[in-house]
Scaffold this motif. Structure first.
Motif, mmCIF file in Angstrom:
data_model
loop_
_atom_site.group_PDB
_atom_site.id
_atom_site.type_symbol
_atom_site.label_atom_id
_atom_site.label_comp_id
_atom_site.label_asym_id
_atom_site.label_seq_id
_atom_site.Cartn_x
_atom_site.Cartn_y
_atom_site.Cartn_z
ATOM 1 N N LEU A 75 61.666 53.882 30.573
ATOM 2 C CA LEU A 75 61.359 55.300 30.763
ATOM 3 C C LEU A 75 62.143 56.192 29.803
ATOM 4 C CD1 LEU A 75 59.561 57.013 32.601
ATOM 5 C CD2 LEU A 75 61.525 57.291 34.137
ATOM 6 N N HIS A 76 63.414 55.835 29.521
ATOM 7 C CA HIS A 76 64.207 56.716 28.673
ATOM 8 C C HIS A 76 63.679 56.792 27.249
ATOM 9 C CE1 HIS A 76 66.181 52.714 28.175
ATOM 10 N NE2 HIS A 76 66.254 53.097 26.915
ATOM 11 N N TRP A 78 61.205 59.687 27.410
ATOM 12 C CA TRP A 78 61.668 60.777 28.284
ATOM 13 C C TRP A 78 61.155 62.138 27.804
ATOM 14 C CZ3 TRP A 78 63.982 60.081 32.895
ATOM 15 C CH2 TRP A 78 64.601 61.170 33.494
ATOM 16 N N THR A 79 61.312 62.407 26.516
ATOM 17 C CA THR A 79 60.898 63.701 25.969
ATOM 18 C C THR A 79 59.381 63.845 25.999
ATOM 19 O OG1 THR A 79 62.823 63.761 24.505
ATOM 20 C CG2 THR A 79 60.977 65.190 23.926
ATOM 21 N N MET A 120 67.100 58.256 34.338
ATOM 22 C CA MET A 120 66.663 57.514 33.155
ATOM 23 C C MET A 120 66.702 56.011 33.386
ATOM 24 S SD MET A 120 67.964 59.241 29.635
ATOM 25 C CE MET A 120 67.307 60.800 29.040
ATOM 26 N N PRO A 149 68.221 58.777 23.070
ATOM 27 C CA PRO A 149 68.738 59.654 24.131
ATOM 28 C C PRO A 149 70.259 59.702 24.212
ATOM 29 C CG PRO A 149 68.001 57.576 25.073
ATOM 30 C CD PRO A 149 67.637 57.531 23.614
#
Length: 322
Positions: free
Chosen positions: A256-257, A260-261, A315, A118
């Protein structure tokens, strides 16, 4: 009127400064392997350069030991003079390139994949707009690999996870991330916004193999909570972990990051682990830099700003919270 004369510099052995740069790197690191990593070269080429340099000097510059190499008596005498010569040459390059006005040069950043994915695209775009003369080199690896690159000064900046709020003097806390149980689309367990750590007992996991910082933390939490947390398959690749979760309906634990996508696209689900929470710090560590100092500072500054902006988007949390 006396005719002016040019200074007559007699250069032969010292004409090629790159050979002497290798000499200094080997002398400081005490190892051809470490010096090759530092110089982005290979050990066999460096060994040939060293042998050629010793032939030109007519004397052995290093003594080989069981642990590597150490400067010989001749090498010890030459070392401070050679280092001063290289420092003068480097300063001249700085002035020629005008680095006092604009950062320039290549900066090497080492990172874990879950943080790099990210971050790097945004970092590249920002630097291209703000500091076009700064070039990036990105190395992705496991936590152990990134630590090794940092120790060997193969990277200028390392982005790592830390599981304690106590950081070394060369590290800076950028953000705090929570850990989430990651499941496939439609999985009932990860539809819940939160779940206690005890709910991980006996689940079919795909996890990185030991040694790994996350795996070590998970195993410690499992012992503390007296639950079984045994992976059905081990995979160090982040993309492979996510693929196996989505296709084989396994579980993994990630920040979580890192998903993310996939979350935005509805391919994966995430439930925050609580009771106790699993948190880690995203830390930036600075090596004894081999890169141009102003360029390294410019990249570090952009990383700090980008991480802060990502915190505002959800994020992770800004700063340390452990």
């Amino acid at each position: 009127m006396q005719t002016p004369k040019a200074t007559d510099f007699k250069l032969d052995i010292t004409a090629d400064l790159n050979k002497w740069r290798a000499f200094v790197a080997i002398g400081e690191l005490g190892s051809l392997t470490r010096a090759a990593l530092f110089l982005d070269s290979n050990q066999s080429l460096l060994s040939r350069q060293l042998n050629a340099l010793e032939r030109e000097c007519g004397s052995r510059l290093f003594n080989r030991t069981g642990r590597g190499v150490e400067l010989s008596e001749v090498g010890e005498r030459l070392f401070p003079q050679v280092k001063a010569l290289l420092e003068g040459a480097e300063q001249l390059e700085v002035e020629i390139r005008g680095e006092v006005r604009e950062p320039t040069g290549r900066v090497t950043v080492g990172s874990l994949p879950s943080i790099a994915h990210p971050l790097v695209g945004r970092l590249f775009s920002d630097l291209r707009e703000r500091h076009p003369a700064v070039k990036l080199k990105i190395l992705e690896g496991s936590s152990g690999q990134v630590e090794e690159w940092l120790s060997d000064a193969r990277v200028d900046i390392a982005i790592l996870y830390r599981y304690s709020s106590t950081l070394s003097e060369h590290e800076q806390a950028l953000a705090t991330v929570d850990s989430f149980l990651i499941g496939a689309k439609g999985d009932r367990l990860t539809l819940r916004p939160e779940l206690p750590f005890s709910q991980l007992d006996g689940l079919p996991f795909v996890l990185p193999s030991v040694p790994n910082g996350l795996r070590t933390a998970l195993d410690a939490f499992a012992r503390q909570e007296r639950i079984s947390l045994t992976p059905v398959i081990e995979a160090d690749s982040l993309p492979l972990q996510k693929l196996l979760v989505a296709q084989e309906r396994l579980y993994t634990v990630l920040p979580l990051h890192a998903v993310w996508t996939e979350m935005a696209e509805g391919r994966l689900q995430a439930s925050k682990i609580t009771s106790p929470p699993m948190q880690r710090i995203v830390a930036m560590a600075m090596a004894k830099s081999k890169g141009p100092p102003r360029a390294v500072s410019a990249v570090a500054s952009r990383i700090i700003d980008i991480v802060a902006d990502m915190a505002q988007k959800g994020m992770w949390h800004s700063g340390p919270a452990l």
